[in-house]
Design an enzyme around this catalytic site. Structure first.
Site, PDB file in Angstrom:
ATOM      1  N   ASP A  34       3.453 -12.155   1.003  1.00 56.47           N
ATOM      2  CA  ASP A  34       3.586 -11.140  -0.028  1.00 56.47           C
ATOM      3  C   ASP A  34       4.978 -11.124  -0.658  1.00 56.47           C
ATOM      4  OD1 ASP A  34       1.013 -10.259   0.049  1.00 56.47           O
ATOM      5  OD2 ASP A  34       1.403  -8.468   1.246  1.00 56.47           O
ATOM      6  N   LYS A  56       2.210  -9.025  -5.111  1.00 54.19           N
ATOM      7  CA  LYS A  56       1.737  -8.048  -6.091  1.00 54.19           C
ATOM      8  C   LYS A  56       2.895  -7.135  -6.464  1.00 54.19           C
ATOM      9  CE  LYS A  56      -3.036  -7.675  -4.321  1.00 54.19           C
ATOM     10  NZ  LYS A  56      -2.936  -8.384  -3.032  1.00 54.19           N
ATOM     11  N   MET A 170       5.632   3.849  -2.877  1.00 54.67           N
ATOM     12  CA  MET A 170       5.191   3.502  -4.235  1.00 54.67           C
ATOM     13  C   MET A 170       5.183   4.713  -5.171  1.00 54.67           C
ATOM     14  SD  MET A 170       2.009   1.011  -3.069  1.00 54.67           S
ATOM     15  CE  MET A 170       1.388   2.234  -1.892  1.00 54.67           C
TER      16      MET A 170
END
Length: 258
Positions: A34, A56, A170
């Site tokens: 990742d 991502k 996030m």
């Protein structure tokens, strides 16, 4: 058939990989990794290992989740030892449950190797314990990209009522909205808040304030950042350590990079 390992790479500090996670990397034929892992860990992979980037970002996914799931199964069926290397912990906002579910559905053997999640590590490196017997007996890890707006009012009311410390992943882009939701659903406007950007890395930067003023103070803060809300933030003045001194070097384990 070989096994698929879902491995937590930790929050960024190279040495926060677990011993088991490091051993798995060193034995892998394929590693799907990742965006937020410390890429120095890839230097521990065997020379023959195939490295596939699956990162991502908020606005760009290099591979869809369905494609990643398919690759995990494909390589396992080719009798390869496959490692899915994920930032933090694979089962905390890492979609590890989805990937494990697909492997289970296909009856492909898998193993979970937990990692140090940024919801604990970033506050710790900023001098903020997420629990403390004088300030907090409960902590919640929540996402800042869901349950926003009017449809989430009941959710945020429950979070405010039940938890002393909130670690919000996030949430930087939604910070003003999150602060407004918390205040509207029971949090006092003077509740302490901290934002820790790039936690546990040499680029770590921390901003503190309150629900009322953190939006202004945190201008310029970017992802990846952890938001911590609660009285424990007050302890940073006494306990901050990482940003004030060079971390003490620790012995290598099985030739871990660094």
């Amino acid at each position: 058939m070989k096994k698929v390992f879902l491995v937590g790479a930790g929050p960024g500090d190279l040495e926060l990989i677990t011993v088991k996670g490091l051993k798995v990397i060193q034995q892998s034929d394929v590693i799907l990794y990742d965006r937020l892992i410390n890429e120095q860990l890839l230097e521990e992979a065997p020379a023959h290992a195939e490295l596939i980037y699956c990162g991502k970002s908020p606005d760009n996914h290099s591979l869809t989740q369905e494609t990643i799931n398919g690759l995990l199964c494909k390589f396992a069926l080719q009798e390869k030892t496959v490692t899915r290397l994920k930032g933090g912990d694979p089962f905390i906002f890492g979609r590890g449950g989805e990937e494990a579910g697909e492997l289970a559905r296909r009856r492909i053997p898998f193993e979970i190797v937990p990692g140090v999640t940024s919801g604990v590590a970033a506050p710790a490196y900023a001098g903020i314990p997420v629990t403390h017997r004088d300030y907090s007996s409960s902590v919640a890890f929540i996402s800042g990209v869901s349950k926003l707006g009017s449809e989430g009012e009941a959710y945020w009311k429950h979070v405010v009522k039940c938890m002393d410390t909130l670690c919000i992943y996030m949430g930087v882009k939604k910070l003003p909205e999150i602060c407004e939701l918390l205040m509207r659903n029971g949090c006092h406007r003077e509740t302490p808040v901290a934002l820790v950007q790039s936690g546990t890395t040499e680029d770590q930067f921390t901003v503190t304030g309150t629900l009322e003023d953190i939006g202004q103070k945190a201008e310029g803060i970017n992802n990846p950042s952890m938001i911590i809300v609660g009285e424990v933030v007050k302890l940073r003045d006494q306990l901050q350590w990482f940003e004030q001194m060079k971390p003490v070097e620790t012995p290598a384990v099985n030739s871990v990079v660094g």
